[in-house]
Design a protein around this motif. Structure first.
Motif, PDB file in Angstrom:
ATOM      1  N   GLN A  77       0.846  -1.199   0.000  1.00 32.98           N
ATOM      2  CA  GLN A  77       0.000   0.000   0.000  1.00 32.98           C
ATOM      3  C   GLN A  77       0.881   1.248   0.000  1.00 32.98           C
ATOM      4  O   GLN A  77       1.809   1.358   0.783  1.00 32.98           O
ATOM      5  CB  GLN A  77      -0.905   0.023   1.235  1.00 32.98           C
ATOM      6  CG  GLN A  77      -1.889   1.182   1.257  1.00 32.98           C
ATOM      7  CD  GLN A  77      -2.939   1.058   0.153  1.00 32.98           C
ATOM      8  OE1 GLN A  77      -3.602   0.052   0.025  1.00 32.98           O
ATOM      9  NE2 GLN A  77      -3.073   2.098  -0.659  1.00 32.98           N
ATOM     10  N   THR A  78       0.589   2.147  -0.909  1.00 31.95           N
ATOM     11  CA  THR A  78       1.341   3.402  -0.984  1.00 31.95           C
ATOM     12  C   THR A  78       0.356   4.561  -0.970  1.00 31.95           C
ATOM     13  O   THR A  78      -0.849   4.360  -1.054  1.00 31.95           O
ATOM     14  CB  THR A  78       2.136   3.478  -2.299  1.00 31.95           C
ATOM     15  OG1 THR A  78       1.221   3.249  -3.373  1.00 31.95           O
ATOM     16  CG2 THR A  78       3.245   2.465  -2.366  1.00 31.95           C
TER      17      THR A  78
ATOM     18  N   PRO B  47      -1.572   5.325  -6.609  1.00 32.78           N
ATOM     19  CA  PRO B  47      -2.656   4.895  -5.730  1.00 32.78           C
ATOM     20  C   PRO B  47      -3.790   5.911  -5.581  1.00 32.78           C
ATOM     21  O   PRO B  47      -4.891   5.521  -5.214  1.00 32.78           O
ATOM     22  CB  PRO B  47      -1.952   4.698  -4.387  1.00 32.78           C
ATOM     23  CG  PRO B  47      -0.790   5.635  -4.438  1.00 32.78           C
ATOM     24  CD  PRO B  47      -0.375   5.754  -5.869  1.00 32.78           C
TER      25      PRO B  47
ATOM     26  N   VAL C 170      -4.067  -3.517  -2.981  1.00 31.37           N
ATOM     27  CA  VAL C 170      -3.620  -2.136  -2.747  1.00 31.37           C
ATOM     28  C   VAL C 170      -4.825  -1.241  -3.044  1.00 31.37           C
ATOM     29  O   VAL C 170      -5.360  -1.271  -4.146  1.00 31.37           O
ATOM     30  CB  VAL C 170      -2.435  -1.762  -3.665  1.00 31.37           C
ATOM     31  CG1 VAL C 170      -2.098  -0.289  -3.510  1.00 31.37           C
ATOM     32  CG2 VAL C 170      -1.218  -2.621  -3.346  1.00 31.37           C
ATOM     33  N   PHE C 171      -5.244  -0.505  -2.051  1.00 29.36           N
ATOM     34  CA  PHE C 171      -6.400   0.367  -2.238  1.00 29.36           C
ATOM     35  C   PHE C 171      -6.010   1.609  -3.029  1.00 29.36           C
ATOM     36  O   PHE C 171      -4.877   2.083  -2.928  1.00 29.36           O
ATOM     37  CB  PHE C 171      -6.964   0.809  -0.886  1.00 29.36           C
ATOM     38  CG  PHE C 171      -7.592  -0.305  -0.100  1.00 29.36           C
ATOM     39  CD1 PHE C 171      -8.813  -0.837  -0.485  1.00 29.36           C
ATOM     40  CD2 PHE C 171      -6.965  -0.814   1.029  1.00 29.36           C
ATOM     41  CE1 PHE C 171      -9.395  -1.875   0.236  1.00 29.36           C
ATOM     42  CE2 PHE C 171      -7.533  -1.844   1.764  1.00 29.36           C
ATOM     43  CZ  PHE C 171      -8.755  -2.386   1.367  1.00 29.36           C
ATOM     44  N   THR C 172      -6.979   2.119  -3.772  1.00 25.39           N
ATOM     45  CA  THR C 172      -6.779   3.436  -4.364  1.00 25.39           C
ATOM     46  C   THR C 172      -7.668   4.399  -3.594  1.00 25.39           C
ATOM     47  O   THR C 172      -8.470   3.977  -2.773  1.00 25.39           O
ATOM     48  CB  THR C 172      -7.185   3.446  -5.849  1.00 25.39           C
ATOM     49  OG1 THR C 172      -8.587   3.207  -5.948  1.00 25.39           O
ATOM     50  CG2 THR C 172      -6.418   2.397  -6.636  1.00 25.39           C
TER      51      THR C 172
END
Lengths: 265, 222, 822
Positions: free
Chosen positions: A33-34, C707, C786-788
């Protein structure tokens, strides 16, 4: 075996980041996660799961305009590699191509390479208690393929080949570009196996050392203190032996005391 | 190794425990360190199942070393940490008679200058080893330039401590017979004491603090 | 693309405008880089300094939506300095044509062309003068004030540097640098190319943006030559293919016209759309229109119906009505639809004015959502601001196969039809689109057969032989080769054409063999020649390049008839037949025939046949009366703009656009020159995401790199609004708002527009709420690795389209930017 070089011409890089992703794909590096920190650059730095990173940098062009520069940052694969010098376990070693391979199974997570590297490349992965870095896709190059990043590069900014040929190309390109353009990598740490063609002076680029070299502290440690301590250790061992033989033990006994004889045993 | 009647107590239980904690941790640290310092000594990791375990052993033994060293400094600072001039100077001039024959080496207190030097080296470089070792263990938030020098310091520490350690080992055993019981039972012979620390012996006798095995302790103070 | 990707490498000057090719068509830069290695110059014109700009020799900034002003200035520069490629312009364009003297231009007619009535043009004055034989009158000296060339000169004389600079905000010296460099390609033997994308199309003047560049290319002799052309960089890998096969409402496959209600018979239809010319030497290729329409009807209905019956089954457009995306969603919003198939798309994010689009879907009874990943559309009923208990729409989600999970072809921007093989099976219940359609077809056919209905035969008589036939008369599985063959076309009976006998059932070798009598079929005449008796041409993988200019004619197949550079008949001198560019000849006369690329339209050298054979008169249109909004492009402001008035004329916006904000519903609000929304905004893409992000936001590696939804703005604007780099801010238009991360950068600069400072900002359009961490996940919902963050850019965009195509104007509209919580 001929030495191999990855040639990176910054003037041809469009910052598309295909290299960054191809690396993750080939090496099966998970995403993390970024967050956008106000730049396209993401992750913000090299990470255990990010072995090559495009650094985005904006500088003034001196005429009120802007230059947007992209730099593919990854292991430089030094000939005189500080990381290989310090690695206690042999996890980091030179390949027959001159590149610096990394065997994660051997890594003990001591992090010595992290502080030794003049380019700040190796990254520590606390989850695995190991470090990680680009190994120039040894599994690919050893099978006659180019590294994944080179394969993915659409513009030819990244190229891969025999050292002599790549250096020739690099110097030709630097000459074409003219101005402050230069070849970066062949003149220090015994020559790197990633060579840059820099359109600007090296000092302009973020996090790019102008005169990288194996740090003095590492030389002091590995080249001086290591042999010295062996010498000293050997010296006292031998010295004690000779002392015992020549000088003999100290007589601490007394005629009046028998116990001393036993105590001395 | 049971003390015999008439032997003199030179160390109490606490001192001996501290000594052994320090000694054992130091030996483990040196062996495990050596295994990581030189590829030629990587084999030292085989019995513990690899370098990674060796590193863990090294790091956690370090955690034992830290209090051991601190207690050692507390315990021996007064007797071994301060030079007793000018007598100690005289001792230095003839190297205490350890290296060449000296008719009448200067008399020393509980510890001679060699021992004091050993103590100071271990204390000083031991602290350096602790600090540099901890930084090497947890380097990530500190400037790289600083961390890099920690490796050199750590190596320097080994360079200094090992010779002292070995000389200490030698002189504590076969080099000076009769010394070893001091760290096992705490009792040595009177003659050993006369040779090694006559001044101390005299002082203890004078103040009546001397403890002799099998005799009632001097009672005046009690 | 009139040319193709590899051909960019042959260019001497590459103008990238309305596109950020380096980011969004990264592979194109392989060829841009090659061209630059050979000394080509790269020019980037863009409101912001992009990754493309970073590689350019010249960069010029312009305010979004002012491209025609910018390029109008270039035309003036070309004409003032006589930089045209003279012979080319005279022989290969309609520059010498004499125009109806009643034709009036905006400069003399209050900013509009003659014939404007109620937002529509009566084009009767946009015509050419003809002689007694009906042949167009010409003035080869280009001096007659009524000839196209002189009208052009007059029209663009208004586009002087000063006015252009005040409209575009581009400094005059930058304008000049671009003009000077690009117009060097007017020299004989030099080629300049334009690479454009949605930065040009998504405007109310989108078509005219491209028109004006096409005119420049004609003036400079850059059409048909290697390294030239007008090159649309398509926004999807197969958008060219889907357009060729009638993605849009107004065309049938092969750019045939969709029949109108007013054309009752096939004859009337053919006659209406078959162009006529009296030009003696013009080939007028579209004269074959009837052959292509007949073959299309045969492809649909085979021998199940006569051609006339088949024509009767084709869908009809009501005259004067448009059926574009905007119209569909406008009608849907008004409750005119009960059901909707959302197939391989994500309208909840991709449509202009997403709040309207999302609301429109609540008016449906049912919706079928076919996609490879979960999307904002499939979940619209539980999106932001929605109350599922109050929404009646029943949503069916059908998982479908991704491109690598099925076999078939795609057609890239360069018109190359390339066959792709299946690599893996689709996961779970997912099926290829073709299989889903087949199932649907049989079910619908069954219902029509059972229940009847209006024009039931349109379905019941349709042929469906795309695979091995089962005992029940249905195909057992879909064979995409059969579809490809039908697209190419068959002889349906034994037929002698051009002295050669073709047996019934043989594949038609090329469209020159297609017939208007119903003896041939072809699903798309442009693709006739793609799958012949020689095999599947699209699957060819020949790596030889005999041409020496990178045509790679044996790699895959290219429409039409494997011609890699269209209009290549214009790449040679009209008299001598010698190539303009000796180093990069596209075709060459070897004494008896043309060699090189498949020649386009040319007869033997000196024959005098004009090479633009798809035009009735055979020449390139500098005067283009076919457009809905004028034969010459004219600068109009975007629907929402920062200026009170158009500096060019009293007419502010394109007069021929369909105004939803005037005639439409209350959601179609417009805020022009409104102090609440003072900043120009444009949308764009980033390398890492694609379209609305349905395919990329779920990919952790891509989401990791980009992201968050963001807004880019100048340092000056950030200072003005007290915004710090990396801070979360709100971007809002009159139609909606979206929370984003601020990227404060020197790559954006404030514009000086007519003396005042105008700020521009930019936002990517790939984001949506489904992949965010803030949304509610229930059992069964997939969570992204991975969330946006951030929702669709289209929440802000206006509901307005181009006058010709109705493509929404998402590249220029007005917004405000505020710190969060202010």
């Amino acid at each position: 075996m001929t030495e191999k070089v990855k040639l990176y011409d910054l003037s041809k890089c469009t910052g598309c980041r295909a290299c960054q992703l191809a690396c993750k794909q080939w090496n099966q590096l998970p995403a993390k996660q970024t967050h956008n920190m106000g730049t396209y650059q993401n992750p913000s730095d090299l990470q255990p799961n990010t072995w090559n990173l495009i650094r985005f940098q904006e500088v003034s062009d001196g005429n009120g305009g802007v230059k947007w520069m992209f730099r593919h940052d990854a292991c430089m694969h030094c000939t005189d590699a500080a990381c290989v010098r310090v690695c206690p376990s042999g996890a980091l070693s030179h390949t027959k191509y001159g590149t610096v391979a990394f065997d994660q199974a051997k890594c003990i997570g001591c992090k010595e390479c992290i502080s030794a590297c003049p380019f700040e490349v190796p990254r520590y992965d606390p989850e695995k208690d190991k470090i990680a870095k680009c190994d120039m896709c040894f599994s690919r190059i050893d099978n006659g393929l180019e590294p994944a990043c080179v394969k993915a590069c659409p513009t030819g900014a990244l190229r891969f080949g025999d050292k002599d040929e790549m250096l020739k190309l690099a110097y030709k390109r630097a000459k074409e570009l003219g101005g402050d353009a230069s070849v970066y990598g062949d003149k220090f740490v015994g020559g790197t196996h990633m060579i840059y063609v820099l359109p600007e002076k090296a000092s302009v680029y973020d996090r790019l050392p102008e005169n990288p070299r194996v740090p003095l502290s590492i030389i002091a440690w590995k080249d001086w203190l290591k042999p010295l301590s062996l010498l000293a250790a050997g010296g006292v061992l031998a010295g004690s032996l000779f002392h015992y033989i020549i000088h003999g033990p100290k007589d601490t006994g007394g005629d009046d005391d028998q116990a001393s004889q036993e105590g001395g045993k | 190794m049971i003390p015999k009647k008439g032997m003199i107590k030179v160390s109490d239980a606490f001192e001996r425990i501290v000594h052994w904690c320090l000694a054992i941790s130091c030996i483990v640290l040196m062996i495990s360190g050596l295994g990581m310092m030189f590829h030629a000594f990587n084999f030292l990791a085989i019995p513990v199942g690899g370098l990674k375990n060796l590193k863990l052993i090294h790091n956690f033994t370090g955690l034992i070393f830290i209090p051991s060293l601190l207690f050692a400094i507390l315990v021996w600072w007064k007797e071994a940490g301060v030079l007793d001039l000018p007598d100690d100077f005289e001792w230095i001039k003839c190297a205490g008679g350890y290296l060449w024959h000296v008719e009448n080496p200067p008399e020393t207190g509980k510890y001679n200058v060699g021992q004091k030097a050993f103590f100071l080296a271990v204390a000083g470089f031991g602290i350096i080893m602790i600090i540099s070792g901890l930084i090497m263990w947890f380097p990530l938030s500190l400037p790289t330039g600083l961390v890099r020098w920690m490796y050199s310091l750590h190596a320097l520490g080994f360079f200094v401590i090992f010779p002292f350690f070995f000389v200490h080992l030698y002189l504590g055993t076969i080099g000076v017979p009769g010394s070893a019981p001091a760290v096992f039972t705490g009792y040595v012979t009177r003659s050993w004491c006369n040779k090694q620390c006559p001044k101390w012996l005299r002082k203890m006798e004078e103040t009546g603090k001397l403890e002799v095995y099998g005799e009632e302790k001097a009672v005046s103070e009690h | 693309m009139t040319n193709h990707w590899n051909d960019i490498a042959n260019s001497d000057c590459i103008l990238i405008m309305g596109s950020n090719a380096a980011s969004n068509h990264p592979i194109s830069f392989k060829y841009v880089t090659k061209a630059m290695d050979n000394g080509a110059k790269l020019i980037s014109v863009d409101p912001r300094f992009t990754q493309t700009s970073s590689k350019a020799d010249i960069y010029a900034a312009l305010r979004s939506g002012t491209d025609i002003a910018f390029l109008g200035g270039m035309i003036k520069y070309i004409l003032d300095n006589n930089l045209i490629q003279g012979k080319y312009v005279k022989y290969y364009t309609n520059a010498p044509f004499m125009v109806n003297p009643d034709f009036k231009m905006p400069g003399e007619n209050d900013g509009v062309f003659s014939g404007l009535m109620d937002g529509k043009y009566d084009k009767s004055t946009w015509s050419f003068q003809t002689d007694a034989n009906g042949v167009v009158k010409k003035d080869m000296s280009l001096k007659n004030p009524n000839c196209v060339y002189q009208l052009l000169k007059k029209h663009y004389s208004r586009y002087n540097l000063d006015v252009v600079s005040r409209i575009t905000g581009t400094p005059k010296e930058d304008l000049l640098r671009v003009y000077k460099e690009y117009t060097k390609t007017g020299e004989v033997g030099k080629a300049g190319t334009i690479m454009y994308a949605m930065g040009w199309t998504q405007h109310t003047v989108g078509v005219q943006n491209i028109r004006i560049m096409a005119m420049i290319q004609l003036l400079l002799g850059n059409m048909g030559v290697a390294g030239g052309g007008v090159n649309a960089l398509r926004g999807e890998s197969n958008v060219q293919g889907s357009t060729d096969h009638c993605l849009l409402f107004h065309i049938l496959p092969g750019y045939l016209k969709t029949p109108k209600a007013s054309l009752p018979t096939l004859a009337a239809y053919n006659s209406k759309y078959t162009p006529k010319t009296k030009e003696p030497k013009s080939l007028n290729w579209w004269k074959n229109y009837a052959k292509y329409s007949a073959s299309l009807i045969r492809a649909h209905y085979g021998m199940n119906a006569t051609l006339e019956e088949g024509y009767g089954y084709l869908p009809r457009l009501d005259d004067g009505k448009t059926y574009s995306w905007l119209d569909i969603f406008d009608e849907m919003y008004k409750g005119k639809f009960t059901g909707f198939f959302s197939w391989g798309q994500n309208p909840a994010c991709s449509g202009a004015s997403s709040n309207k689009t999302r609301q429109a879907m609540t008016k449906l009874d049912w919706m079928v959502n076919v996609n490879i990943f979960d999307s904002e559309t499939g979940n619209f009923w539980r999106g932001p601001g929605m109350d599922p208990t109050k929404i009646k729409t029943e949503v069916f989600s059908l998982p479908c196969a991704a491109s690598i999970e099925k076999e078939g072809s795609i057609t890239n921007s360069g018109r190359w039809m390339q066959w792709r093989y299946k690599a893996v099976n689709p996961p779970g219940d997912a099926m290829p689109d073709g299989e889903i359609i087949t199932k649907l077809f049989y079910k619908i056919k069954e219902l029509y057969e059972k229940e009847g209905g209006p024009l039931a035969e349109a379905i019941t008589k349709m042929t469906w032989d795309y695979g091995p036939m089962g005992a029940d008369g249905k195909i057992r599985h879909l064979d995409t080769h059969m579809i490809a063959k039908e697209i190419n076309g068959y002889f349906l009976e034994d037929k002698i054409v051009k002295g050669k006998l073709f047996k019934k059932g043989t594949l038609v070798p090329s469209f020159v063999y297609l017939q208007d009598d119903g003896s041939t079929s072809s699903g798309n005449w442009l693709y006739c020649n793609s799958y012949t008796e020689k095999g599947n041409m699209a699957a060819r993988r020949g790596k030889k390049d005999k041409s020496g200019i990178g045509l790679y004619s044996e790699w895959a197949w290219c429409w039409p008839i494997n011609r890699r550079i269209i209009y290549n008949g214009a790449s040679v001198d009209p008299i001598s037949g010698k190539p303009w560019d000796k180093e990069h000849p596209v075709i060459m006369w070897n004494g008896s025939k043309w060699v090189g690329d498949v020649p386009d339209g040319v007869a033997a050298p000196g024959s005098g046949r004009p090479p633009f054979i798809m035009k009735p008169h055979g020449v390139g249109s500098i005067f283009g009366p076919g457009r809905a909004d004028g034969p010459f492009p004219e600068h109009y402001e975007p629907l929402e703009c920062p200026v009170e008035k158009n500096l060019m004329s009293p007419q502010c916006v394109n007069p021929a656009i369909k105004r939803f904000d005037v005639d439409g519903t209350d959601v179609d609000k417009r805020a022009t020159c409104d102090p609440r929304f003072p900043f120009v905004c444009s949308t764009y893409r980033v390398s890492e995401h694609w379209q609305t992000g349905v395919m990329t936001r779920w990919c952790p590696w891509l989401a990791e790199m980009q992201p968050d939804m963001f807004v880019e703005m100048s340092v000056e604007l950030a200072r003005l609004k007290g915004i710090k780099n990396g801070e979360r801010v709100i971007v809002k238009s009159i139609r909606g708002e979206v929370e984003v991360v601020a990227i404060v950068t020197n790559r954006f600069k404030p514009f000086s527009i007519n003396g005042s400072v105008v700020h521009q900002v930019g936002i990517p359009w790939h984001f949506g709420w489904v992949t965010t961490a803030m949304r509610k996940f229930v059992h069964g919902d997939k969570k992204p690795e991975v969330f946006t963050s951030g929702d669709a850019a289209n929440l802000l965009t206006p509901f307005i389209g181009d006058a010709n195509t109705m493509i929404p104007e998402s590249k220029a509209f007005m917004v405000n930017v505020e710190r969060k919580g202010v």
